[in-house]
Design a protein around this motif. Structure first.
Motif, mmCIF file in Angstrom:
data_model
loop_
_atom_site.group_PDB
_atom_site.id
_atom_site.type_symbol
_atom_site.label_atom_id
_atom_site.label_comp_id
_atom_site.label_asym_id
_atom_site.label_seq_id
_atom_site.Cartn_x
_atom_site.Cartn_y
_atom_site.Cartn_z
ATOM 1 N N ILE A 224 29.146 -44.133 -25.844
ATOM 2 C CA ILE A 224 29.133 -44.446 -27.273
ATOM 3 C C ILE A 224 30.470 -44.102 -27.909
ATOM 4 O O ILE A 224 30.906 -44.769 -28.861
ATOM 5 C CB ILE A 224 27.988 -43.676 -27.974
ATOM 6 C CG1 ILE A 224 26.642 -44.073 -27.373
ATOM 7 C CG2 ILE A 224 27.991 -43.935 -29.473
ATOM 8 C CD1 ILE A 224 25.464 -43.348 -27.992
ATOM 9 N N ALA A 225 31.132 -43.059 -27.396
ATOM 10 C CA ALA A 225 32.400 -42.635 -27.996
ATOM 11 C C ALA A 225 33.438 -43.749 -27.943
ATOM 12 O O ALA A 225 34.240 -43.911 -28.864
ATOM 13 C CB ALA A 225 32.916 -41.385 -27.280
ATOM 14 N N VAL A 226 33.433 -44.536 -26.847
ATOM 15 C CA VAL A 226 34.389 -45.636 -26.727
ATOM 16 C C VAL A 226 34.168 -46.658 -27.831
ATOM 17 O O VAL A 226 35.112 -47.109 -28.496
ATOM 18 C CB VAL A 226 34.267 -46.301 -25.349
ATOM 19 C CG1 VAL A 226 35.192 -47.508 -25.243
ATOM 20 C CG2 VAL A 226 34.572 -45.294 -24.249
ATOM 21 N N ALA A 227 32.912 -47.038 -28.050
ATOM 22 C CA ALA A 227 32.607 -48.046 -29.064
ATOM 23 C C ALA A 227 32.871 -47.527 -30.472
ATOM 24 O O ALA A 227 33.390 -48.252 -31.324
ATOM 25 C CB ALA A 227 31.157 -48.493 -28.924
ATOM 26 N N LEU A 228 32.507 -46.262 -30.735
ATOM 27 C CA LEU A 228 32.782 -45.692 -32.056
ATOM 28 C C LEU A 228 34.280 -45.653 -32.327
ATOM 29 O O LEU A 228 34.738 -45.999 -33.426
ATOM 30 C CB LEU A 228 32.181 -44.286 -32.147
ATOM 31 C CG LEU A 228 30.653 -44.192 -32.182
ATOM 32 C CD1 LEU A 228 30.209 -42.737 -32.127
ATOM 33 C CD2 LEU A 228 30.094 -44.847 -33.443
ATOM 34 N N ALA A 245 46.429 -56.171 -31.450
ATOM 35 C CA ALA A 245 46.230 -56.583 -30.062
ATOM 36 C C ALA A 245 45.663 -55.443 -29.223
ATOM 37 O O ALA A 245 44.728 -55.629 -28.441
ATOM 38 C CB ALA A 245 47.546 -57.076 -29.471
ATOM 39 N N ILE A 246 46.221 -54.246 -29.377
ATOM 40 C CA ILE A 246 45.760 -53.101 -28.597
ATOM 41 C C ILE A 246 44.328 -52.747 -28.968
ATOM 42 O O ILE A 246 43.489 -52.464 -28.101
ATOM 43 C CB ILE A 246 46.693 -51.896 -28.814
ATOM 44 C CG1 ILE A 246 48.095 -52.222 -28.280
ATOM 45 C CG2 ILE A 246 46.138 -50.657 -28.139
ATOM 46 C CD1 ILE A 246 49.109 -51.132 -28.523
ATOM 47 N N VAL A 247 44.024 -52.776 -30.266
ATOM 48 C CA VAL A 247 42.671 -52.451 -30.712
ATOM 49 C C VAL A 247 41.688 -53.505 -30.222
ATOM 50 O O VAL A 247 40.545 -53.195 -29.871
ATOM 51 C CB VAL A 247 42.633 -52.334 -32.249
ATOM 52 C CG1 VAL A 247 41.209 -52.087 -32.724
ATOM 53 C CG2 VAL A 247 43.543 -51.212 -32.710
ATOM 54 N N GLY A 248 42.118 -54.770 -30.186
ATOM 55 C CA GLY A 248 41.249 -55.817 -29.673
ATOM 56 C C GLY A 248 40.851 -55.581 -28.228
ATOM 57 O O GLY A 248 39.709 -55.840 -27.831
ATOM 58 N N ALA A 254 34.572 -52.252 -24.663
ATOM 59 C CA ALA A 254 33.218 -51.771 -24.939
ATOM 60 C C ALA A 254 32.169 -52.862 -24.788
ATOM 61 O O ALA A 254 30.972 -52.546 -24.716
ATOM 62 C CB ALA A 254 33.156 -51.189 -26.358
ATOM 63 N N LEU A 255 32.581 -54.134 -24.737
ATOM 64 C CA LEU A 255 31.605 -55.220 -24.748
ATOM 65 C C LEU A 255 31.644 -56.118 -23.518
ATOM 66 O O LEU A 255 30.600 -56.458 -22.960
ATOM 67 C CB LEU A 255 31.808 -56.084 -26.005
ATOM 68 C CG LEU A 255 31.626 -55.377 -27.354
ATOM 69 C CD1 LEU A 255 31.894 -56.341 -28.496
ATOM 70 C CD2 LEU A 255 30.233 -54.778 -27.464
ATOM 71 N N VAL A 279 21.306 -52.288 -22.564
ATOM 72 C CA VAL A 279 21.218 -51.217 -23.571
ATOM 73 C C VAL A 279 22.611 -50.749 -23.965
ATOM 74 O O VAL A 279 22.898 -50.522 -25.150
ATOM 75 C CB VAL A 279 20.381 -50.033 -23.028
ATOM 76 C CG1 VAL A 279 20.522 -48.816 -23.939
ATOM 77 C CG2 VAL A 279 18.919 -50.432 -22.916
ATOM 78 N N LEU A 280 23.505 -50.633 -22.981
ATOM 79 C CA LEU A 280 24.874 -50.225 -23.278
ATOM 80 C C LEU A 280 25.565 -51.256 -24.176
ATOM 81 O O LEU A 280 26.277 -50.886 -25.109
ATOM 82 C CB LEU A 280 25.662 -50.050 -21.983
ATOM 83 C CG LEU A 280 27.142 -49.685 -22.133
ATOM 84 C CD1 LEU A 280 27.296 -48.377 -22.907
ATOM 85 C CD2 LEU A 280 27.813 -49.586 -20.770
ATOM 86 N N VAL A 281 25.348 -52.548 -23.904
ATOM 87 C CA VAL A 281 25.960 -53.593 -24.738
ATOM 88 C C VAL A 281 25.470 -53.484 -26.183
ATOM 89 O O VAL A 281 26.272 -53.501 -27.132
ATOM 90 C CB VAL A 281 25.638 -54.990 -24.171
ATOM 91 C CG1 VAL A 281 26.108 -56.079 -25.139
ATOM 92 C CG2 VAL A 281 26.306 -55.190 -22.825
ATOM 93 N N VAL A 282 24.154 -53.363 -26.362
ATOM 94 C CA VAL A 282 23.593 -53.292 -27.716
ATOM 95 C C VAL A 282 24.059 -52.037 -28.424
ATOM 96 O O VAL A 282 24.415 -52.068 -29.616
ATOM 97 C CB VAL A 282 22.052 -53.351 -27.653
ATOM 98 C CG1 VAL A 282 21.456 -53.191 -29.054
ATOM 99 C CG2 VAL A 282 21.586 -54.665 -27.036
#
Length: 452
Positions: A224-228, A245-248, A254-255, A279-282
């Motif tokens: 979750i930390a990666v997605a947050l 670009a880097i943030v993209g 994460a997806l 579950v990880l994707v959602v």
């Protein structure tokens, strides 16, 4: 810095200019013939510090600028003592970092969202590359799939649309995110099915032993930390001018790989593992949207009735609660997986100590520890500890039940009932190895405990 061109109706000109005078803003007014529906319009041109765009436009909106038109242009430099004073006033105690206005923020979020056809094609390519990278266990190829995925705009458009009251932008963001995940999953199912039919399935080997897959079918709370972080960084890239670009790539990380993992495991018929990856994707989608929404709120992009007064404050709070509750519910199994990993780590440490203590006995002086491994079952996504596998090596041609029982008893004494499997690597004579340095001999397995 920004340069604004504002088309002002004749009946609102005096009110608009009064606001600019009160703010101490330099401006130029020209009478122009326009092809718009605004009759007798004048064009007001003025430079503004980036931080001043939002509050000034809000004041102009209160003065009746709804019928006007505003064009915001990037400016390289402005030479004016009055502008320097204005810049100092909006620098907030000397901090001159740019803060994108809500008006510009909506435009940037829309610009980063490509046309649907381009979006679908790029995601299909990304899905193919990610699936190939996961099957080949190639981190470099997986990273390549993240670079080409156009997910920055859609991932942030929904949150920007919520806080600014732009329903079209909000719906576009949610639609693109849902469609994007579905496209990657379906494409990866198709490619993985072809790969399996083509004979790429490892004979007798579970497909998720591939390192790039294993970490995505049984995710823990750290995922979750990666997605947050991606959600926060994404909004900062829009509002503070950091590298988009880097943030993209971070958002795609994460997806894209988890979505491709859903397709691969589904194609292999491992539906439990597919559920874990899904579950990880959602969870990552919810985390990105929640982090983006909270970051926008904390940064001051709160609903304030921008040109079109709308009850977006309540909507923002509602979406925040929905994202947060859904994330907490789905994070529960991730917490269980995290706890299991902690228990497995603790069990391995205890097993290492137990084996070391047992081999210190004089009667086992001719044996050496080879490895200690905690094996989990295949009940994805929430697995449990199956057994502890201990490998020792020595010259004797058979197992040592006394040593096996001693190792088992010491592990059970500290960790509770567990199946312990002791493997004996037996060589023809002490110290004999092949040219690669591996022990020469045969494997004898002895189960020291049944876990009951």
């Amino acid at each position: 810095m920004r340069y604004l061109e504002i088309t002002v109706p004749a009946d609102r000109r005096r009110a608009i200019l009064d606001v600019l005078d009160e703010e101490g803003i330099e401006y130029v007014v020209t009478e122009e013939v326009t092809a718009s529906a605004v009759d007798d319009a004048a064009v007001v041109r003025l430079p503004l510090p980036t931080r001043a765009v939002e509050p000034v436009l809000d004041r102009l909106a209160d003065a009746g600028l709804e019928a006007g038109r505003v064009v915001v242009i990037d400016a390289q430099t402005v030479v004016s003592s009055e502008f320097d004073d204005l810049l100092e006033r909006y620098s907030r105690g000397g901090t001159r970092g740019p803060r994108t206005s809500r008006q510009v923020l909506r435009t940037k979020a829309d610009e980063f969202t490509p046309s649907l056809s381009v979006y679908l094609v790029m995601l299909l390519i990304s899905a193919v590359v990610a699936t190939a990278g996961l099957l080949a266990d190639s981190p470099a190829v997986v990273v390549g799939s993240m670079v080409i995925a156009p997910l920055l705009g859609p991932a942030l458009a929904a949150s920007v649309g919520i806080v600014t009251g732009d329903d079209d932008l909000r719906s576009t963001g949610f639609r693109y995110q849902t469609l994007g995940v579905a496209i990657v999953i379906l494409a990866s199912i198709g490619l993985a099915t072809l790969a399996r039919l083509g004979g790429l399935e490892p004979g007798g080997v579970d497909i998720v032993v591939v390192a790039e897959l294993e970490e995505r079918v049984s995710p823990n709370l750290l995922s979750i930390a990666v997605a947050l972080g991606a959600g926060v960084a994404g909004i900062l890239s829009l509002t503070r001018g950091f590298s988009e670009a880097i943030v993209g790539v971070m958002i795609a990380a994460a997806l894209i790989p988890p979505a491709a993992a859903v397709g691969i495991t589904a194609a292999w018929g491992m539906y439990g593992a597919a559920v874990g990856a899904l579950v990880l994707v959602v969870v990552n989608v919810l985390s990105i949207n929640l982090a983006a929404l909270v970051t926008l709120w904390v940064a001051g992009y709160r609903p304030q009735g921008l040109f079109d007064v709308s009850p977006t404050r309540k909507r923002t709070a509602t979406y925040g609660v929905v994202f947060g509750v859904a994330l907490l519910v789905l994070a529960a199994p991730l917490a269980g997986i995290t706890l299991l990993e902690f228990q497995a780590t603790q069990l391995k440490s205890s097993a290492d100590e137990a084996v070391a203590d047992a081999l210190e006995e004089p009667e086992h002086a001719d044996l050496e520890e080879e490895s200690v491994e905690v094996v989990l079952d295949d009940d994805y996504p929430v697995r449990s500890i199956d057994r502890v596998v201990v490998a020792v090596r020595g010259p004797d041609p058979g197992p040592d039940p006394e040593l096996s029982d001693r190792i088992y008893e010491r592990i059970v004494e500290s960790e509770g009932p567990v199946v312990v499997e002791v493997r004996y690597l037996v060589g023809e004579q002490r110290g004999q190895r092949d040219t690669s340095g591996d022990w020469i001999g045969k494997l004898i397995v002895h189960t020291a405990g049944d876990g009951r």
